[in-house]
Design an enzyme around this catalytic site. Structure first.
Site, PDB file in Angstrom:
ATOM      1  N   HIS A   1       0.814  -1.210   0.000  1.00  0.00           N
ATOM      2  CA  HIS A   1       0.000   0.000   0.000  1.00  0.00           C
ATOM      3  C   HIS A   1       0.851   1.264   0.000  1.00  0.00           C
ATOM      4  O   HIS A   1       0.499   2.258  -0.629  1.00  0.00           O
ATOM      5  CB  HIS A   1      -0.919   0.011   1.224  1.00  0.00           C
ATOM      6  CG  HIS A   1      -1.857   1.173   1.272  1.00  0.00           C
ATOM      7  ND1 HIS A   1      -3.013   1.227   0.529  1.00  0.00           N
ATOM      8  CD2 HIS A   1      -1.804   2.341   1.957  1.00  0.00           C
ATOM      9  CE1 HIS A   1      -3.627   2.368   0.756  1.00  0.00           C
ATOM     10  NE2 HIS A   1      -2.921   3.062   1.627  1.00  0.00           N
TER      11      HIS A   1
ATOM     12  N   HIS B   1      -9.847   3.064   0.308  1.00  0.00           N
ATOM     13  CA  HIS B   1      -9.911   2.565   1.676  1.00  0.00           C
ATOM     14  C   HIS B   1     -10.771   1.300   1.647  1.00  0.00           C
ATOM     15  O   HIS B   1     -11.754   1.164   2.380  1.00  0.00           O
ATOM     16  CB  HIS B   1     -10.485   3.614   2.626  1.00  0.00           C
ATOM     17  CG  HIS B   1      -9.675   3.814   3.861  1.00  0.00           C
ATOM     18  ND1 HIS B   1     -10.194   3.822   5.121  1.00  0.00           N
ATOM     19  CD2 HIS B   1      -8.341   3.997   4.034  1.00  0.00           C
ATOM     20  CE1 HIS B   1      -9.239   4.017   6.018  1.00  0.00           C
ATOM     21  NE2 HIS B   1      -8.104   4.127   5.370  1.00  0.00           N
TER      22      HIS B   1
END
Length: 749
Positions: free
Chosen positions: A55, A104
């Site tokens: 990420h 998210h």
């Protein structure tokens, strides 16, 4: 337990460390040891593990993302590009606009409300960190099958989180998408976009320069929520067959964030910071290493000064915590007192936790003991880079050969009517007002267009009416059939939506949502989509200003459809000249712009009527998209059209239905002589729009289209209280509205 200091690490090279549990591969751990010339301390290991996660480091995608720089079109409007918290473009009159879209996804599946809420909070702080006042948010969302029980758990929580956080911040939510598909079951996509406005001279960057300048952490206290958070959570596939790392999802406090925004903007107005970074993914590990890496020296941090919500947190946990509503600023010594005064005024906790040094190391201390001594670039910017193997999947040919154009079609006008209502009332094509009504779309008073318009639009300057428009689009079904074309179709649709509102497209941000990079088929999809997007942006002249990559969106062996979401931002000189989608004046003539071909691969019709995905997506002609955009923008500016709506999912009939319902007026539609009525209504050929032209402007409009070589076919007139497809069927608006608006509330009741 003895504190794991740098000295102790050097003296105990054989100590076993939990590198695998923290998500590192063995070769990555060995590389850390090589960089440091010793084993890492526990704190250093924590920092590297979160910063080298998929990420944060983009280690599987970097080699492909480079194309966005290598193929970047020349664009004088671009002020800040890839590499900062968000891109910045010049929109004229001394104004700059910053915007970015991020994901998210995994946190929102585990804890829908807080996952979505903190997604909004994080992207807002990215925009704030650039020096801008956030002015609007958008949310492209994707969920599993609409009738699946888990969708009833995830969707309401996500929507409540977005609305609860954004509404409390006082930010209008002006657009986005909601898509349902079984491929997202267990892996919903919650992407969040924010737009901010500033003057050119107010731009701030994330760097720590100036020896002796102070490092100030301000905002909320650091807690145990979100330890490892999205940095670890978004770097692994969900798989019920084995243990998985599921750290606590961050907990958001929008009222604290609102104070942080106003406090930061006042600090900017008084020119009190030399560099600034928000704390999002990887928390303090990210903020300190990135600020130091981008600066001109080193940094020393006293970690025990960090204000805590939980006094039991270890140094490693403090460094990994992704607690929300926090910022880190670099401030000259002579400005520290004033900085702290402003924070106190806004009831924002602020603490000097360190200073910029003249060295080249990031050094972190805990109660006087050194626990971190690293070259900051190796943490923040020189992580692993993988050239993952990729290969066109062996099932791709069969998928494309399963041609949707050969599916059974309606044989009678009555059957055609039934299928129109079935498509328009399907979850993906139905009204999303149950969702969007939970968002405040008009707070601040500068919203000009919002859902369900083609793009959101906000006024930037109240005196001149300068404005910006933003649209987000992405079609995973198209990208599954052909990832290169699918990415370009997402770009083209977003570009077209902005132009349809009258704004001139300037730049893009993207959120690239894919399955596991360890699967060669997924990496092929990613490589092709990235290549398609880079090539498309070059042809359209819209540079990529930044964005996000979200990988590991799959459960076990089942990946989501490749879903590149593209956000296009455009500028409009006068928002009063905007073009809405509503057909609101009887007698206006309806023109179809562009060519309609028999293109049903990946279409809404094939999905809803036949539960089918196969064939090829619509062909992409970016030259035609540019021409169409020029016509739509000119027509809007010169008052030649009163309404415009792009054609995409659901084809012409979907666009006409939405425009009629929006304006409360019906339409009489005539199928062109050379076109099959079914293809005319349901084809999803790209590069098209339907416009409503006042009769007084018809000659001027058609002359402009003819002179520029854009096909413009008169297909009907705004009239009555029904949609009448002449020679085929009619549907009263009341019946159409009931079908269009009842679906989502019934599913989620």
């Amino acid at each position: 337990m003895t504190l794991d200091t740098v000295k102790h690490a050097g003296e105990t090279p054989d100590t076993e460390q939990p590198w695998a549990e923290l998500g590192l591969k063995q070769d990555e751990y060995e590389r850390i040891r090589t960089i440091l010339g010793r084993r890492p301390t526990g704190a250093e290991l924590a920092m590297y593990s979160v910063m080298w996660s998929e990420h944060c480091s983009y280690k599987s995608s970097k080699v492909h993302l480079r194309q966005f720089g290598e193929k970047a079109p020349e664009n004088d409007a671009l002020l800040v590009g890839i590499g900062e918290n968000a891109g910045v473009v010049d929109v004229g009159q001394g104004y700059a606009v910053t915007f970015k879209v991020e994901s998210h996804n995994h946190p929102s599946y585990i804890e829908p409300y807080q996952g979505a809420a903190t997604g909004v909070g994080g992207i807002v702080r990215d925009i704030l960190a650039m020096g801008a006042r956030p002015v609007a948010v958008m949310d492209p969302l994707r969920f599993g099958a609409a009738d699946h029980p888990d969708t009833k758990r995830v969707l309401p929580g996500v929507v409540a989180g977005i609305g609860g956080y954004g509404n409390c911040l006082g930010l209008p939510n002006i657009g986005g998408e909601v898509v349902f598909d079984a491929c997202y079951q267990g892996n919903p996509l919650v992407n969040a976009l924010c737009v901010g406005v500033m003057k050119h001279e107010d731009i701030h960057l994330a760097k720590a320069s100036g020896t002796g300048n102070k490092v100030i952490l301000y905002g909320a206290r650091t807690g145990g929520d979100g330890i490892g958070g999205v940095s670890v959570l978004a770097s692994e596939t969900f798989d019920d067959s084995k243990p998985t790392k599921r750290p606590a999802v961050q907990v958001g406090d929008p009222f604290q964030e609102k104070l942080l925004i106003e406090c930061t903007l006042e600090i900017f107005r008084e020119d009190l910071v030399d560099g600034i970074q928000d704390l999002g993914g990887a928390g303090l590990s990210c903020a300190t290493s990135e600020l130091a890496s981008a600066g001109s020296g080193g940094m020393r941090v006293e970690l025990d000064r960090v204000p805590l919500r939980d006094a039991t947190l270890s140094p490693e946990e403090i460094l990994m915590s992704e607690s929300q509503e926090r910022m880190c600023a670099i401030v000259e010594p002579g400005k520290v007192d004033r900085f702290l005064e402003i924070c106190e005024k806004w009831d924002v906790i602020a603490t000097v936790i360190g200073e910029v040094t003249d060295g080249e190391r990031l050094e972190i201390f805990w109660h006087g003991e050194q626990i971190v001594d690293v070259p900051p670039r190796t943490v923040a910017h020189e992580g692993p880079v993988y050239e993952r193997p990729f290969a066109r999947p062996d099932w791709q040919d069969a998928l494309q050969a399963d041609d949707a154009n050969k599916l059974a079609r309606p044989e009678t006008a009555e059957e055609l009517r039934e299928q129109v209502l079935k498509v328009i009332s399907s979850p993906n094509q139905a009204s999303k007002s149950w969702i969007t009504d939970q968002y405040d779309r008009f707070v601040q008073g500068n919203t000009v267009l919002a859902q369900p318009e083609d793009s959101g639009m906000v006024r930037v300057d109240e005196d001149t009416n300068l404005g910006v428009a933003v649209a987000t689009d992405g079609n995973g079904r198209y990208a599954k059939l052909d990832p290169y074309a699918g990415a370009q179709l997402a770009l083209a649709e977003s570009y077209r939506n902005v132009a349809a509102s009258g704004a001139r497209p300037l730049a893009i941000s993207n959120c690239l949502n894919f399955g596991s990079p360890e699967d060669p088929a997924v990496m092929w999809q990613f490589a092709e989509a990235t290549r398609g997007l880079a090539d498309g942006c070059l042809e359209l002249g819209t540079p990529v200003t930044g964005g996000n990559v979200s990988l590991y969106n799959q459960t076990g062996e089942t990946a989501i459809h490749p879903t590149p979401v593209v956000a296009v931002l455009g500028v409009i000189d006068d928002v009063n000249r905007r073009t809405p989608i509503a057909f609101s004046d009887e007698g206006h003539l309806l023109y179809l712009l562009g060519d309609t071909k028999e293109e049903l691969g990946g279409s809404a019709w094939s999905q809803v009527v036949h539960d089918h995905l196969g064939g090829l997506p619509p062909a992409v002609d970016l030259g035609r998209e540019k021409l169409l955009a020029e016509i739509l923008i000119s027509a809007s500016r010169d008052g030649m059209v009163d309404a415009a709506h792009d054609l995409s999912d659901g084809g012409l009939i979907q666009a006409v239905a939405e425009s009629c319902l929006r304006g409360g007026k019906g339409a009489r539609i005539v199928t062109p002589d050379d076109t099959d009525p079914f293809v005319f209504l349901f084809s999803e050929s790209a590069g098209r729009a339907v416009v409503a032209v006042p009769r007084s402007e018809e000659l001027r409009f058609t002359d402009m289209c003819g002179a520029r070589g854009l096909p413009a076919t008169r297909i009907g007139v705004v009239d009555g209280e029904e949609i009448d497809i002449q020679g085929q069927f009619s549907i009263p608006l009341a019946e159409l509205r009931e079908a269009h608006e009842a679906t989502i509330p019934a599913l989620l009741a």
